[in-house]
Design an enzyme around this catalytic site. Structure first.
Site, short mmCIF file in Angstrom:
data_model
loop_
_atom_site.label_atom_id
_atom_site.label_comp_id
_atom_site.label_asym_id
_atom_site.label_seq_id
_atom_site.Cartn_x
_atom_site.Cartn_y
_atom_site.Cartn_z
N ASP A 154 0.86 -1.18 0.00
CA ASP A 154 0.00 0.00 0.00
C ASP A 154 0.89 1.23 0.00
O ASP A 154 1.49 1.57 1.02
CB ASP A 154 -0.91 0.02 1.23
CG ASP A 154 -1.99 -1.08 1.17
OD1 ASP A 154 -1.76 -2.09 0.46
OD2 ASP A 154 -3.04 -0.91 1.81
N LYS A 242 -6.72 3.22 -3.68
CA LYS A 242 -7.20 3.22 -2.30
C LYS A 242 -7.39 4.65 -1.84
O LYS A 242 -6.63 5.53 -2.23
CB LYS A 242 -6.15 2.49 -1.45
CG LYS A 242 -6.37 2.49 0.04
CD LYS A 242 -5.29 1.67 0.76
CE LYS A 242 -5.33 1.88 2.26
NZ LYS A 242 -4.26 1.18 2.99
N LYS A 278 -10.16 0.07 -2.89
CA LYS A 278 -10.13 -0.10 -1.43
C LYS A 278 -10.42 1.21 -0.72
O LYS A 278 -9.57 2.09 -0.65
CB LYS A 278 -8.75 -0.62 -1.00
CG LYS A 278 -8.62 -0.78 0.52
CD LYS A 278 -7.28 -1.39 0.92
CE LYS A 278 -7.09 -1.35 2.44
NZ LYS A 278 -5.76 -1.81 2.85
#
Lengths: 354, 538
Positions: A154, A242, A278
Site C-alpha cells: 500500500d 485506495k 479499497k
C-alpha cells in the site's frame, strides 16, 4: 515556418488534456442514494459475510508489537472462533492483514508461506503515511517489504507534488514503485495506490489522481508483458486504488469512493482491464459497509465482466477486487451477524479484539 | 488487473443495443493516456492470460435485494362522498354516480368515490362564496396559523400520506416519502409565512383576495398539486373548490380530514371528486372568480376557450417536452444521473420531464453507453417496496398511450434501447424505462409529450444548434443544461424559452421557486412571490 517567440521550454502536461470532471453536488446526491437502500434478511447476511471476507484487518500504530501482529493474524484467519456454534456455519477469513513493513516477517511466520496462506499480507510502504522522503528511500522501503514476504504493497502518492501540478512526476513515482514491487522470480506484489483523498480536497482531484494511478500501474505491467511475458508466467496481477491512509480526516467517504469506482469503470470500458478498489478509514459500522457494497453493486454490476460469473459478472463483489481498510469494522459485522441469527445484540466484549 | 493490455476474450457486457457493439475502448473523452507503451499494448491483442480464479462470492446468484415492503397500514373507507362546507356528503352509489379508484400496481379497487354532479359543484361553489367574507376578514396572522397547522399535521401524518399516495398513484414509496409529502408540508409552511406579509410582495399596491377559486389538478403528483393550488389561495384570503384527478382522489380526501382536524372554517376549502364532467362544471360555474388548472395542453385549451369572454381569471400549467442539454465539458457521470432523474422520476409522468436529450456530438457515444449502463441498474416494481426506483404507470389508459408512442418511435426509424430487464409483477400497469437513439427532431417522439419513462436522445454540434433545437417545440416548461463552464450556463439560460432552467441538476423543486411555462406549456407561475400574483387582485 517562422518562429515568432523564443521557445520557453514550457511543457504542457498530457494529464491536463480532457480529464473528466466531477460535479460535487450530484456526486454527493448519488452517493447518498445508496444509503437509502433497505437491505434486509438474507441479502443483509450475504452482504455482511462478503464484507468480512473483504476486510484488510489493519493495525498501523507506532506502538504495534509482534504480539499485536500475531493476534491480528489469528483474528483474520478465524474472525469468530465460535461461529459454528452460534451461527451454524463457518465464516470466511478476512482478505488480508495490513501492517507496517517491520511486522511483515512476523505475519509471514504466523500465516504461513505465500502459496498456502489464504489471508494475504499487505504492508504499507513508501514512507507511509506522509511519503515525505526521497524517492530512493521510499522505493527501498517497498523492496524490503516485498523481500520480507508481503503480498500487497500500500503506497502513498506525493500529495504535495500532485497539488503543485506535477502529475507526470506522480505518475513516474507510481511506475517506479510498481517496478520495485517485482520479486526475484519476476512476479509482482500487488500494488495499492493510496491517494489520501482527504488532502486532495476536491472530487476533481480525486478523479484526476485515480486516472493517473490506474494508467501508471498499467504502464509497468503492460511493458512487462511486452518484454518478458512475466505477467503471463505469474498468472495475474491485481492493482488497486485506495482512498486513504486512515491518518488524515476525512478518510474514505461515499462520494470519494463513487468517483474512484467511476474511474475504474471507465478504465474497464476503455481497455477491458479490471482495477481493484479499497476504501479505507472511517468505515466503522456494518451498516456503512453494506452501503458501500450497494454502491459497488449498482455502479459496477451492469458491466457484466466475463469470467466473473460466480459473482454475477461483478469482480468488485469479490475480495480479489474490493477491500475495506478497517480495524473496528470486523467486530461490528460479527455483532450484526449474530443479531440476524439470534435476534439479540451481544456485548462488544463477546468478540475478541484483533 | 487481469489480462492487462488486451481485450477480454468475449464481448465485455451484454449490450441490448445491436447498433452499439461493445467497444468501450472507443469512448472518446477518456482516452487521454499519452503513454506509448500502454497505448500500443492496448491495441495489440496478446496471448490470453488467465484471470485469477474468482473467489466464491456470497452473491453467487447476483446481489438481489430482499423485499423491503413499507409496513404502515392505511385505512381506506369503502366509499367517499364530497367534502363540502366542512362536512361530508353521502357517498353516491350506482353505476354513473360513483366510480372506483384502483391501485395501478395490482389493479385492485381501493375505494369508490362519488362522481361530482352540477348540483354538487354548485353546492361547493356556494359554500366557498359563503365562507369568503369571514375568511378574508380574518386577521392575516390567523390565516397563517391555519396554514401552519395544516403543514404540521401533514408532517405528523407523513408516512400514512406517502403510503396512500403510492397505493393510489403507483409512484414508488421512495419518492412519495422523500419528495412529494415533504414538499407538500413545505408549501403550506412557506405560504403560512406569506399570509401576513402580502403588502411586501407587491410594493406600493394593496393586494386583495381574488375570491372563489376553482382548482383542477392532475394525477401525477396528487397531493403536491393540491398543496400548490390550495396554499397560496388560502394565504391570500381566497376560498377554494378543488377537484382531484379521477384516478388519484384519495390523498386529497385525506387532506380534507386534516382540514377538519385543524378546524378550518367550513366552506374555505371544498373538495369535489369526479371526472372531466365535474371539472367542466367548475370551469363553467358563474360563481367562480378564478380557474387554476394543471394538466394536459388539450384540456387547457378547452378551458381557455370556455373562460374567454368571462371575468374569470385563469392560470394554466400544461404539458411539456423539455430539453436536457449535455455539453462535452460537463461532468458526464453526474450528467447521466441528472438525465435519469429528469426522465425516469415518477415514471416519467412529470410535466417538466427532460424528455428530449440533446447531447454534444463529441460525447454522444460515451453518454449513451453510460446511460444504458445506468438504465440497467434501475429497479422497476412494487411501489411500496423501499428499493423500487420506478413504479407503476398510473392507469391502463396512460400505459396504452406510452405503448402507442413506443411503437410509433420504432416505426419512424428510431432505435429503442431497453437495457432494463427488471422482473415485472404479474398484474398492474408497467413500462420499463427505456430510451430512443437516432431520433430526428421531426419524429413524433421528439415533438409530442409521451408522459412516460421514454427518453428521446438527439445530438448537436454547436451551442447555437443546441439552443435552436431546444427551442424548436410548441412547449416551453423546463430545460436542463450541463456544463462545467459558468459563463456558458448563464448565456444559454437566457436564450432558452423555458419557465425553469436547471443547471447541473434537474427536477428540483422548492416552494420559494416559481414554476410555470412558456408557449403551449401555459401561463402564470406557481410558488414563490410570482405564484401569489395569481391569487390576488391589485
Amino acid at each position: 515556418m517562422a518562429r515568432f517567440a523564443p521557445c520557453s521550454g514550457l511543457r504542457l502536461s498530457l494529464y491536463n488534456a480532457r480529464m473528466p470532471t466531477v460535479d460535487a453536488v450530484m456526486a454527493a446526491e448519488r452517493a447518498a442514494s445508496f444509503t437509502k437502500r433497505s437491505i434486509k434478511t438474507h441479502t443483509k447476511r450475504a452482504a455482511l459475510e462478503l464484507a468480512l471476507s473483504m476486510l484488510d484487518l489493519t493495525t498501523l500504530e507506532g506502538k504495534d508489537s509482534p504480539e499485536k501482529a500475531r493476534s491480528l493474524c489469528r483474528k483474520a484467519v478465524r474472525p469468530f472462533p465460535s461461529d459454528e456454534q452460534v451461527l451454524g456455519k463457518r465464516l470466511p477469513s478476512c482478505g488480508a492483514v495490513c501492517v507496517y513493513p517491520s511486522l511483515v516477517e512476523t505475519c509471514v511466520r504466523e500465516l504461513g508461506d505465500a502459496a498456502t496462506r489464504n489471508v494475504k499480507i499487505a504492508s504499507v510502504a513508501t514512507g507511509f503515511p506522509s511519503g515525505q522522503y526521497p524517492l530512493e528511500v521510499r522505493l527501498d522501503d517497498v523492496r524490503r517489504a516485498v523481500a520480507a514476504g508481503a503480498d500487497e504493497i500500500d503506497m502513498v502518492i506525493s500529495r504535495g507534488t500532485f497539488l503543485a501540478g506535477g502529475y507526470d512526476v506522480v505518475a513516474e513515482e507510481i511506475r517506479a514503485t510498481k517496478r520495485a514491487c517485482q520479486r526475484g522470480d519476476g512476479s509482482y506484489a500487488h500494488l495499492k495506490v493510496i491517494l489520501e483523498t482527504g488532502e486532495l480536497e476536491t472530487l476533481d482531484n480525486v478523479r484526476k489522481a485515480s486516472d493517473i494511478a490506474i494508467r501508471a500501474m498499467h504502464d509497468v505491467i503492460a511493458s512487462g508483458m511486452g518484454g518478458t511475458g512475466v505477467a503471463a508466467v505469474h498468472g495475474h496481477n491485481v492493482d488497486f486504488i485506495k482512498t486513504s491512509t486512515g491518518k488524515v480526516q476525512p478518510a474514505a467517504t461515499m462520494p470519494v469512493t463513487l468517483v474512484m469506482l467511476e474511474a475504474i469503470r471507465d478504465w474497464y470500458l476503455e481497455t477491458g482491464c479490471v482495477v481493484g478498489m479499497k476504501p479505507a478509514g472511517g468505515i466503522r459500522s456494518a451498516k456503512q459497509a453494506v452501503h458501500y457494497l450497494v454502491m459497488v453493486h449498482e455502479t459496477m454490476g451492469p458491466l457484466k465482466v466475463p469470467g466473473f460469473e460466480t459473482s454475477n459478472g461483478n469482480p468488485w463483489l469479490t475480495p480479489d477486487y474490493f477491500r475495506f481498510g478497517a480495524s473496528t469494522l470486523c467486530n461490528d459485522i460479527l455483532r450484526q451477524l449474530v443479531r440476524l441469527k439470534t435476534g439479540k445484540y451481544v456485548a462488544g466484549y463477546d468478540f475478541s479484539e484483533a | 488487473m487481469w489480462a492487462c493490455g488486451q481485450r477480454p476474450p468475449v464481448a465485455r457486457y451484454d449490450s441490448p443495443m445491436s447498433s452499439h457493439p461493445a467497444t468501450g475502448s472507443s469512448l472518446k473523452s477518456i482516452s487521454s493516456n499519452g503513454h506509448a507503451a500502454s497505448n500500443g499494448s492496448a491495441e495489440k491483442p496478446r496471448e490470453a492470460t488467465r484471470p485469477p480464479a474468482p473467489a466464491a462470492s456470497a452473491f453467487a446468484g447476483g446481489f438481489e435485494y430482499a423485499p423491503a415492503p413499507e409496513t404502515v397500514k392505511v385505512e381506506i373507507k369503502e366509499r367517499y362522498g364530497h367534502y363540502i362546507s366542512g362536512g361530508w356528503t353521502t357517498a353516491s352509489t350506482g353505476k354513473d354516480a360513483s366510480f372506483a379508484t384502483i391501485n395501478p400496481a395490482n389493479e385492485k379497487t381501493l375505494a369508490h368515490v362519488s362522481q361530482g354532479t352540477d348540483k354538487d359543484v354548485d353546492a361547493a361553489v356556494k359554500a366557498a362564496r359563503a365562507a369568503l367574507p369571514r375568511w378574508q376578514a380574518l386577521p392575516a396572522t390567523e390565516r397563517a396559523k391555519f396554514l401552519f397547522r395544516i403543514a404540521r399535521r401533514i408532517q405528523e401524518r407523513a408516512r400514512e400520506l406517502a403510503v396512500l399516495e403510492s397505493m393510489d398513484s403507483g409512484k414508488p414509496i421512495k419518492e412519495s416519502r422523500d419528495v412529494d409529502i415533504p414538499l407538500v408540508a413545505a408549501h403550506f409552511f412557506y405560504h403560512a409565512g406569506w399570509a401576513d406579509k402580502l403588502q411586501f410582495a407587491f410594493h406600493g399596491r394593496t393586494p386583495s383576495p381574488i375570491g372563489v377559486c376553482g382548482q383542477i389538478i392532475p394525477w401525477n403528483f396528487p397531493l403536491l398539486m393540491a398543496a400548490w393550488k390550495l396554499a397560496p389561495a388560502l394565504a391570500c384570503g381566497s376560498t377554494c373548490v378543488l377537484k382531484p384527478a379521477e384516478t388519484t382522489p384519495l390523498t386529497a380526501l385525506r387532506l380534507a380530514e386534516i382540514l377538519e382536524e385543524v378546524d378550518l372554517p367550513p366552506g374555505v376549502v371544498n373538495i369535489v371528486t369526479g371526472d372531466g364532467r365535474t371539472g367542466a362544471a367548475i370551469v363553467n360555474h358563474p360563481g367562480v372568480d378564478k380557474v387554476a388548472f394543471t394538466g394536459s395542453t388539450d384540456v387547457g385549451k378547452k378551458i381557455a376557450a370556455a373562460t374567454a369572454g368571462t371575468k374569470k381569471k385563469l392560470t394554466l400549467e400544461l404539458g411539456g417536452k423539455s430539453a436536457h442539454i449535455i455539453f462535452e465539458d460537463a461532468s458526464l457521470d453526474q450528467a447521466v444521473e441528472g438525465i435519469i432523474q429528469g426522465i425516469y422520476f415518477n415514471q416519467g409522468e412529470v410535466c417538466c420531464a427532460g424528455s428530449r436529450l440533446l447531447v454534444q456530438e463529441s460525447v454522444l457515444e460515451e453518454v449513451t453507453k453510460k446511460l444504458e449502463l445506468r438504465l440497467a441498474s434501475l429497479r422497476v416494481g412494487d411501489p411500496l417496496d423501499k428499493n423500487t426506483d420506478v413504479g407503476a404507470v398510473n392507469s391502463a389508459q396512460q400505459l396504452a398511450t406510452i405503448n402507442k408512442y413506443l411503437k410509433l418511435g420504432e416505426e419512424e426509424g428510431a432505435t429503442l434501447c431497453r437495457a432494463n430487464s427488471s422482473t415485472l409483477p404479474g398484474s398492474g400497469y408497467w413500462c420499463r424505462p427505456c430510451f430512443f437513439t437516432g431520433v430526428q427532431p421531426s419524429h413524433t417522439i421528439a415533438r409530442e409529450e409521451i408522459f412516460g419513462p421514454v427518453l428521446s436522445v438527439m445530438s448537436f454540434r454547436t451551442v447555437d444548434e443546441a439552443i435552436l433545437r431546444a427551442n424548436n417545440t410548441p412547449y416551453g416548461l423546463a430545460a436542463g443544461v450541463w456544463t462545467d463552464k459558468g459563463s456558458k450556463v448563464l448565456d444559454i439560460a437566457k436564450k432558452l424559452q423555458a419557465g425553469v432552467v436547471w443547471c447541473n441538476t434537474y427536477n428540483k423543486f422548492d416552494p420559494a421557486s416559481p414554476f410555470g411555462g412558456y408557449k403551449e406549456s401555459g401561463f402564470g407561475r406557481e410558488g414563490g412571490v410570482h405564484g401569489l400574483r395569481g391569487y390576488v387582485t391589485l
